[in-house]
Write an enzyme that holds these catalytic residues in place. Structure first.
Site, PDB file in Angstrom:
ATOM      1  N   TYR A   1      21.318  42.825  39.749  1.00 38.59           N
ATOM      2  CA  TYR A   1      21.137  41.645  40.540  1.00 38.59           C
ATOM      3  C   TYR A   1      20.691  40.375  40.094  1.00 38.59           C
ATOM      4  CZ  TYR A   1      19.224  39.322  44.796  1.00 38.59           C
ATOM      5  OH  TYR A   1      18.878  38.404  45.699  1.00 38.59           O
TER       6      TYR A   1
ATOM      7  N   SER B   1      17.688  33.512  43.219  1.00 39.50           N
ATOM      8  CA  SER B   1      16.546  34.244  43.539  1.00 39.50           C
ATOM      9  C   SER B   1      15.347  34.318  42.310  1.00 39.50           C
ATOM     10  CB  SER B   1      16.899  35.626  43.555  1.00 39.50           C
ATOM     11  OG  SER B   1      15.874  36.684  43.615  1.00 39.50           O
TER      12      SER B   1
END
Length: 246
Positions: free
Chosen positions: A154, A141
């Site tokens: 995250y 990501s």
């Protein structure tokens, strides 16, 4: 194209980037073995790919269970004779400041985003070594590239995976293994659906994703690009984001 005839297993294949990748690779002639927990969606996707002339198989997979991921790899080898690529796409996110002390959410992200990828490595690497070739394509990501508040854990999980793949790359310079990290930015997927407990905040995040995000097919094309390189060429990192993303 080098993709034609390859056997590709994909985790998190029931929606979003995983499903788009399955459709795209199958349309290019790859055989796809699809893993996810939602078997009803997987079966629909297999039917869709088969109706279009492709070859696909579904396997129920929870990436937090190492045996499930091993079953995905074993199914590919048993049915099609080999596994050329494992796309590690399954992931989850919880959004919130660290001060919220969402310990359960932190643990869930570590289980899926980090241990799920390790389970994939453990399942696929022996097959790749035995064959003398293989490719790990892992969806990370842009959250790990630009650190922002509310995404600390995250982003941490995604950067942990990026580190794992780089170390594996350096341990595998005999030419038998390729590793690729794909870093998407905002993509129109269901990732945000369980990221927030507050309904109003969740709906606002969904709207932002819908307004800014790119189609998952764009990430699927990037994955195909990495897979399609000659065996002696490795795309180590590839970032793909909306042109309007800051």
């Amino acid at each position: 194209m080098a993709i034609q005839g390859k056997v590709v297993a994909i985790t998190g294949a029931s929606s979003g980037i995983g499903a788009a990748t399955a459709r795209h690779l199958a349309s290019l002639g790859a055989t796809v073995v699809l893993g996810a927990r939602r078997t009803d969606r997987l079966d629909q996707l297999v039917d869709e790919i088969t109706a279009a002339g492709g070859t696909a198989t579904a396997v129920r997979v929870d990436v937090t269970d190492a045996d499930d991921v091993t079953s995905l790899v074993d199914t590919a080898v048993r049915r099609y004779g080999r596994l050329d690529v494992l796309v590690g796409n399954a992931g989850m996110t919880r959004i919130g400041p660290l001060a919220d002390l969402d310990v359960a959410g932190w643990s869930a992200m570590i289980e899926v985003n980090v241990k799920g990828i390790l389970h994939g490595i453990a399942a696929a690497l022996p097959t790749f070594r035995r064959q003398g070739s293989g490719h790990l394509v892992t969806v990370v990501s842009t959250s790990g590239l630009k650190i922002v508040p509310t995404q600390a854990v995250y982003a941490g999980t995604k950067n942990a995976v990026r580190t794992l793949l780089e170390a594996l790359r350096q341990e595998s310079t005999d030419g038998t293994l390729r590793t690729t990290s794909i870093s998407p930015g905002y993509v129109r997927t269901e990732l945000i659906d369980n990221a927030l407990d507050d309904p109003a905040a969740r709906e606002q995040a969904r709207q932002h994703m819908a307004d800014l995000g790119i189609d998952p097919a764009a990430v699927a094309r990037a994955i195909a690009f990495a897979i399609d390189q000659p065996d002696d060429v490795e795309i180590g990192d590839l970032t793909i984001r909306p042109t309007r993303q800051g």
